[in-house]
Scaffold this motif. Structure first.
Motif, PDB file in Angstrom:
ATOM      1  N   ASP A 149       0.873  -1.175   0.000  1.00  0.00           N
ATOM      2  CA  ASP A 149       0.000   0.000   0.000  1.00  0.00           C
ATOM      3  C   ASP A 149       0.915   1.230   0.000  1.00  0.00           C
ATOM      4  OD1 ASP A 149      -1.983   1.866   0.252  1.00  0.00           O
ATOM      5  OD2 ASP A 149      -2.423   1.428   2.358  1.00  0.00           O
ATOM      6  N   VAL A 150       1.397   1.595  -1.179  1.00  0.00           N
ATOM      7  CA  VAL A 150       2.408   2.647  -1.292  1.00  0.00           C
ATOM      8  C   VAL A 150       1.863   4.004  -0.857  1.00  0.00           C
ATOM      9  CG1 VAL A 150       3.955   3.858  -2.878  1.00  0.00           C
ATOM     10  CG2 VAL A 150       3.610   1.395  -3.120  1.00  0.00           C
ATOM     11  N   ASP A 151       0.622   4.316  -1.242  1.00  0.00           N
ATOM     12  CA  ASP A 151       0.075   5.640  -0.941  1.00  0.00           C
ATOM     13  C   ASP A 151      -0.616   5.706   0.420  1.00  0.00           C
ATOM     14  OD1 ASP A 151      -2.171   4.139  -1.454  1.00  0.00           O
ATOM     15  OD2 ASP A 151      -2.714   5.191  -3.298  1.00  0.00           O
ATOM     16  N   GLY A 152      -0.673   4.570   1.143  1.00  0.00           N
ATOM     17  CA  GLY A 152      -1.219   4.563   2.490  1.00  0.00           C
ATOM     18  C   GLY A 152      -2.705   4.802   2.587  1.00  0.00           C
ATOM     19  N   ASP A 153      -3.469   4.470   1.515  1.00  0.00           N
ATOM     20  CA  ASP A 153      -4.914   4.716   1.543  1.00  0.00           C
ATOM     21  C   ASP A 153      -5.710   3.515   2.050  1.00  0.00           C
ATOM     22  OD1 ASP A 153      -4.626   2.964  -0.537  1.00  0.00           O
ATOM     23  OD2 ASP A 153      -5.727   4.167  -2.012  1.00  0.00           O
ATOM     24  N   SER A 155      -5.789   0.578   0.677  1.00  0.00           N
ATOM     25  CA  SER A 155      -6.041  -0.347  -0.427  1.00  0.00           C
ATOM     26  C   SER A 155      -4.702  -0.832  -0.977  1.00  0.00           C
ATOM     27  CB  SER A 155      -6.828   0.347  -1.535  1.00  0.00           C
ATOM     28  OG  SER A 155      -6.880  -0.474  -2.695  1.00  0.00           O
ATOM     29  N   TYR A 156      -4.681  -2.096  -1.401  1.00  0.00           N
ATOM     30  CA  TYR A 156      -3.436  -2.687  -1.897  1.00  0.00           C
ATOM     31  C   TYR A 156      -3.417  -2.858  -3.416  1.00  0.00           C
ATOM     32  CZ  TYR A 156      -2.586  -3.762   3.009  1.00  0.00           C
ATOM     33  OH  TYR A 156      -2.392  -3.673   4.361  1.00  0.00           O
ATOM     34  N   ASP A 157      -4.472  -2.433  -4.082  1.00  0.00           N
ATOM     35  CA  ASP A 157      -4.518  -2.581  -5.541  1.00  0.00           C
ATOM     36  C   ASP A 157      -4.876  -1.265  -6.225  1.00  0.00           C
ATOM     37  OD1 ASP A 157      -7.113  -2.411  -4.726  1.00  0.00           O
ATOM     38  OD2 ASP A 157      -7.779  -4.288  -5.640  1.00  0.00           O
ATOM     39  N   GLY A 158      -4.522  -0.154  -5.584  1.00  0.00           N
ATOM     40  CA  GLY A 158      -4.798   1.150  -6.174  1.00  0.00           C
ATOM     41  C   GLY A 158      -3.711   1.586  -7.133  1.00  0.00           C
ATOM     42  N   GLN A 159      -3.886   2.755  -7.705  1.00  0.00           N
ATOM     43  CA  GLN A 159      -2.913   3.310  -8.625  1.00  0.00           C
ATOM     44  C   GLN A 159      -1.587   3.538  -7.899  1.00  0.00           C
ATOM     45  OE1 GLN A 159      -3.728   3.772 -11.820  1.00  0.00           O
ATOM     46  NE2 GLN A 159      -1.715   4.533 -12.475  1.00  0.00           N
ATOM     47  N   GLY A 160      -0.533   2.952  -8.404  1.00  0.00           N
ATOM     48  CA  GLY A 160       0.775   3.123  -7.800  1.00  0.00           C
ATOM     49  C   GLY A 160       1.138   2.079  -6.764  1.00  0.00           C
ATOM     50  N   ASP A 161       0.182   1.249  -6.340  1.00  0.00           N
ATOM     51  CA  ASP A 161       0.504   0.173  -5.410  1.00  0.00           C
ATOM     52  C   ASP A 161       1.275  -0.933  -6.145  1.00  0.00           C
ATOM     53  OD1 ASP A 161      -0.663   1.488  -3.321  1.00  0.00           O
ATOM     54  OD2 ASP A 161      -2.591   0.460  -3.500  1.00  0.00           O
ATOM     55  N   ILE A 162       1.969  -1.763  -5.399  1.00  0.00           N
ATOM     56  CA  ILE A 162       2.913  -2.721  -5.984  1.00  0.00           C
ATOM     57  C   ILE A 162       2.530  -4.140  -5.591  1.00  0.00           C
ATOM     58  CG2 ILE A 162       5.325  -3.506  -5.945  1.00  0.00           C
ATOM     59  CD1 ILE A 162       6.085  -0.591  -5.341  1.00  0.00           C
ATOM     60  N   THR A 163       2.635  -5.059  -6.533  1.00  0.00           N
ATOM     61  CA  THR A 163       2.482  -6.489  -6.261  1.00  0.00           C
ATOM     62  C   THR A 163       3.731  -7.201  -6.740  1.00  0.00           C
ATOM     63  OG1 THR A 163       0.068  -6.412  -6.525  1.00  0.00           O
ATOM     64  CG2 THR A 163       1.133  -8.570  -6.708  1.00  0.00           C
TER      65      THR A 163
END
Length: 405
Positions: A149-153, A155-163
């Motif tokens: 959760d890169v942006d800390g919102d 959610s783990y599948d948002g824009q900019g999140d990483i898998t």
């Protein structure tokens, strides 16, 4: 002294000495680190050190008690042994109330103190930092997936999140908050240098945290028996300094690049789309299928968007890169990774070019016959199946995989 008694005395003394020396040597061997990659006795992070601060004094107290009790037993055995003479039997008494109360109360007090400090340690391990990096962890047969959760919102599948898969990359000196679950059976997440164990249970989120004091590579292992390739379900944590971690994140957020038209890699991309994309995801090229996997079956495979930024593959049991050292032997197909030396991607970790060559021998052998390299149940959607690839197809796929940086 009769000859038989002398023999028994010498034999008993020699036996005791040998056993004592072997026992001390065993204790020393256990507590020596010797660069063991999976030892809890060499903490490299705040949480592991918290556990060590509890365990070390408990081991110390237990050691003193063991020596005292074992020494008393040996003394009594030797002092009151049968001497083959007319020594009268000692007087028999019912017991000593002071001793009986003492050896009951003292252990109770020791256990009570250990219980208090154990509860304090558990509370510390459950506390969370407000600026922790959130990562969702899934255990699967037989590898690990990580969603940032890169942006800390939240959610783990948002824009900019990483898998990503198999290798967890973290910033050194920053807490990483893990939400651990499983897609199939119960697994157990364990990076001993950074914290203790936490089970990954289907349908349940377990919260855990890790933190590395310094940049480095830390090994882990699934510690809950989870089927055929349980022993081949390893994990790697790469801790980077904050600036390098930001560079890694920026590269991971980029979609895969298209190979040059007409190249061997372009042919491999077409092969990938026909043969591999139904299970594997490459962001920007081959996205995740819409159907939901059935219960207790993974139905998914590692995200390969940035495969070559990792140093290992196949549950971190094989190296993607092979150190180019003078006199280094050519790798044998299927040789498991030495657990203490996972492959080093070098600058490829950030999307650049590694100073080490790609371990094509093992990578090609994996594509040729995965079940022979790592036991699996591919027909039940557990593990990678043998696709019966030709050598031409393997060459094309390897060329394409090498572009995934």
């Amino acid at each position: 002294m009769p000859r038989r008694s002398l023999f028994l005395k010498v034999f008993g003394t020699a036996s005791f000495t040998i056993v004592a020396v072997l026992y001390v040597a065993l204790i020393v061997a256990v507590f020596r680190n010797d660069d063991k990659p999976l030892t809890t006795l060499a903490p490299k992070g705040v949480n592991a050190q918290t556990i060590q601060n509890l365990v070390a004094p408990v081991f110390g107290v237990a050691g003193v008690i063991f020596v005292a009790v074992f020494g008393a037993v040996l003394y009594i055995t030797w002092r009151f042994r049968d001497r083959d003479d007319d020594t009268p039997m000692p007087s028999q008494v019912h017991g000593n109330s002071v001793l009986e109360v003492g050896w009951t109360a003292l252990p109770a007090l020791i256990l009570a103190a250990i219980a208090v400090f154990t509860v304090i340690t558990i509370i510390k391990l459950e506390q969370r930092s407000d600026d922790a990096l959130a990562v969702r962890v899934y255990g699967q047969q037989w590898w690990w997936s990580y969603q940032y959760d890169v942006d800390g919102d939240g959610s783990y599948d948002g824009q900019g999140d990483i898998t990503t898969a198999n290798e967890l990359v973290i910033p050194a000196g920053r807490e990483v908050s893990l939400t651990i679950s499983s897609h199939d059976v119960i697994h157990s997440f364990w990076i001993p240098a950074l914290n203790g164990k936490k089970d990954a249970v289907p349908g349940m989120d377990s919260h855990w945290k890790i933190e590395a004091d310094q940049p480095g590579v830390y090994m882990g292992q699934c510690t809950e028996f989870c089927g055929l390739s349980h022993a081949n379900m390893r994990m790697v944590v790469r801790a980077l300094d904050p600036a390098q971690f930001d560079e890694w994140v920026a590269n991971q957020q980029r979609p895969a690049r298209s190979p040059e038209p007409g190249s061997l890699a372009a042919a491999g991309e077409a092969q990938f789309g026909n043969l591999c994309a139904q299970c594997h995801v490459v962001n920007g090229k081959f996205e995740k299928a819409e159907e939901t996997p059935p219960p207790l079956l993974s139905g998914v495979a590692p995200n390969l968007t940035h495969l070559m930024t990792r140093g290992t593959f196949a549950g971190s049991i094989f190296n993607l890169y092979y150190p180019q050292q003078p006199g280094a032997p050519v790798p044998t197909p299927g040789d498991p990774t030495d657990a203490s030396t996972p492959g080093d991607p070098g600058d490829a970790l950030f999307g650049g070019t590694s100073a080490y060559p790609v371990n094509r021998v093992t990578l090609e052998a994996w594509l040729r016959n995965p079940p022979a390299m790592k036991p699996a149940a591919a027909t039940q959607k557990r593990g990678m199946p043998n696709l019966g690839l030709s050598e031409q197809q393997i060459d094309e796929l390897v060329a394409y995989l090498e572009t995934l940086k």
